[in-house]
Motif scaffolding. Structure first.
Motif, PDB file in Angstrom:
ATOM      1  N   LEU A 102       3.501   0.596 -14.142  1.00 27.44           N
ATOM      2  CA  LEU A 102       4.666   0.892 -13.310  1.00 27.44           C
ATOM      3  C   LEU A 102       5.094  -0.273 -12.425  1.00 27.44           C
ATOM      4  O   LEU A 102       6.293  -0.482 -12.197  1.00 27.44           O
ATOM      5  N   PHE A 103       4.126  -1.048 -11.927  1.00 24.61           N
ATOM      6  CA  PHE A 103       4.451  -1.976 -10.843  1.00 24.61           C
ATOM      7  C   PHE A 103       4.193  -3.452 -11.133  1.00 24.61           C
ATOM      8  O   PHE A 103       4.408  -4.277 -10.242  1.00 24.61           O
ATOM      9  N   HIS A 104       3.752  -3.815 -12.333  1.00 25.10           N
ATOM     10  CA  HIS A 104       3.389  -5.220 -12.558  1.00 25.10           C
ATOM     11  C   HIS A 104       4.575  -6.157 -12.369  1.00 25.10           C
ATOM     12  O   HIS A 104       4.386  -7.315 -11.995  1.00 25.10           O
ATOM     13  N   ASP A 105       5.796  -5.677 -12.583  1.00 27.10           N
ATOM     14  CA  ASP A 105       6.973  -6.511 -12.359  1.00 27.10           C
ATOM     15  C   ASP A 105       7.827  -5.975 -11.211  1.00 27.10           C
ATOM     16  O   ASP A 105       8.996  -6.333 -11.068  1.00 27.10           O
ATOM     17  N   ARG A 106       7.226  -5.097 -10.403  1.00 21.33           N
ATOM     18  CA  ARG A 106       7.933  -4.509  -9.249  1.00 21.33           C
ATOM     19  C   ARG A 106       6.997  -4.460  -8.042  1.00 21.33           C
ATOM     20  O   ARG A 106       6.845  -3.440  -7.379  1.00 21.33           O
ATOM     21  N   LYS A 107       6.344  -5.605  -7.786  1.00 19.79           N
ATOM     22  CA  LYS A 107       5.337  -5.663  -6.720  1.00 19.79           C
ATOM     23  C   LYS A 107       5.934  -5.347  -5.346  1.00 19.79           C
ATOM     24  O   LYS A 107       5.326  -4.645  -4.544  1.00 19.79           O
ATOM     25  N   ASP A 108       7.123  -5.875  -5.088  1.00 21.61           N
ATOM     26  CA  ASP A 108       7.756  -5.621  -3.788  1.00 21.61           C
ATOM     27  C   ASP A 108       8.045  -4.136  -3.592  1.00 21.61           C
ATOM     28  O   ASP A 108       7.955  -3.615  -2.471  1.00 21.61           O
ATOM     29  N   LYS A 113       6.998   0.938  -0.901  1.00 23.44           N
ATOM     30  CA  LYS A 113       6.787   2.383  -1.001  1.00 23.44           C
ATOM     31  C   LYS A 113       5.472   2.814  -0.355  1.00 23.44           C
ATOM     32  O   LYS A 113       5.404   3.872   0.271  1.00 23.44           O
ATOM     33  N   ILE A 114       4.435   1.999  -0.496  1.00 24.70           N
ATOM     34  CA  ILE A 114       3.165   2.332   0.163  1.00 24.70           C
ATOM     35  C   ILE A 114       3.339   2.294   1.671  1.00 24.70           C
ATOM     36  O   ILE A 114       2.880   3.189   2.391  1.00 24.70           O
ATOM     37  N   GLU A 115       4.007   1.266   2.170  1.00 24.67           N
ATOM     38  CA  GLU A 115       4.241   1.169   3.611  1.00 24.67           C
ATOM     39  C   GLU A 115       5.049   2.365   4.112  1.00 24.67           C
ATOM     40  O   GLU A 115       4.689   3.017   5.103  1.00 24.67           O
TER      41      GLU A 115
END
Length: 203
Positions: A102-108, A113-115
């Motif tokens: 899901l996030f390997h190319d959407r790190k930001d 989202k975690i924050e």
């Protein structure tokens, strides 16, 4: 309770999307591709999702929500950062392929989202004040930097080194504690400054 047929249909759509996501960036995945793999018609897809981006957002939000819900104790994040890290790494290790897909190319996006979800979770449960919210954001960003290194770099290059990676973090617990004290002091100063800043400056 969700109808069993609806549950199975949505599950097939989600699984089809995740298979495609392993091979393609979000922008290259089409509804037709998902429907073909899930063996459903477009009308069925649009019954549950507005478009591919809506499907992706729901999957990302659910994944982050599961991660955030692991850390119910605000004090553990604020004052036992190494314990928080250990739990976080264990959760990521258990679901590594899913998070990477899901996030390997959407790190930001992952970090944002975690924050956001962590702050919302603690606000709801503990009625956090401004100083604590700033401190939580600082700590989360520091932690997420190590997640970035682990999830998107070290794990792929050295798949067996997870325990070594955590031990490295654990060995630096003294430095982490010192950093935490610095952050607490800094956030106190920053909060005081903002509360006394000229109107409009804090924006």
């Amino acid at each position: 309770m969700e109808d069993l047929r609806v549950y199975k249909t949505k599950k097939a759509i989600r699984e089809a999307y995740m298979e495609l996501r392993k091979k393609k960036p979000l922008e290259k995945i089409k509804v037709n591709d998902v429907c073909e793999l899930a063996m459903c018609i477009r009308a069925t897809f649009y019954r549950y999702y507005q478009d591919i981006y809506d499907l992706n957002d729901q999957l990302e939000d659910a994944a982050v929500s599961r991660l955030v819900s692991t850390f119910e104790d605000k004090e553990a994040l604020l004052f036992k950062t190494e314990s928080y890290l250990k739990t976080l790494y264990a959760s990521l290790e258990q679901n590594y392929d899913y998070y990477y897909t899901l996030f390997h190319d959407r790190k930001d996006v992952l970090i944002s989202k975690i924050e956001k979800q962590t702050l919302e979770f603690y606000k709801t449960k503990y009625a956090t004040n401004t100083e604590e919210e700033i401190l939580i954001s600082f700590i989360i960003h520091g932690i997420l930097y190590t997640i970035d290194e682990y999830l998107f770099v070290l794990k792929k290059e050295h798949p067996s080194n997870f325990n070594e990676f955590y031990l490295f973090s654990e060995k630096n617990s003294i430095e982490n504690a010192a950093l935490l004290k610095y952050l607490q002091k800094y956030t106190s100063i920053l909060t005081s400054y903002l509360s006394n800043a000229p109107e409009g400056l804090e924006k």
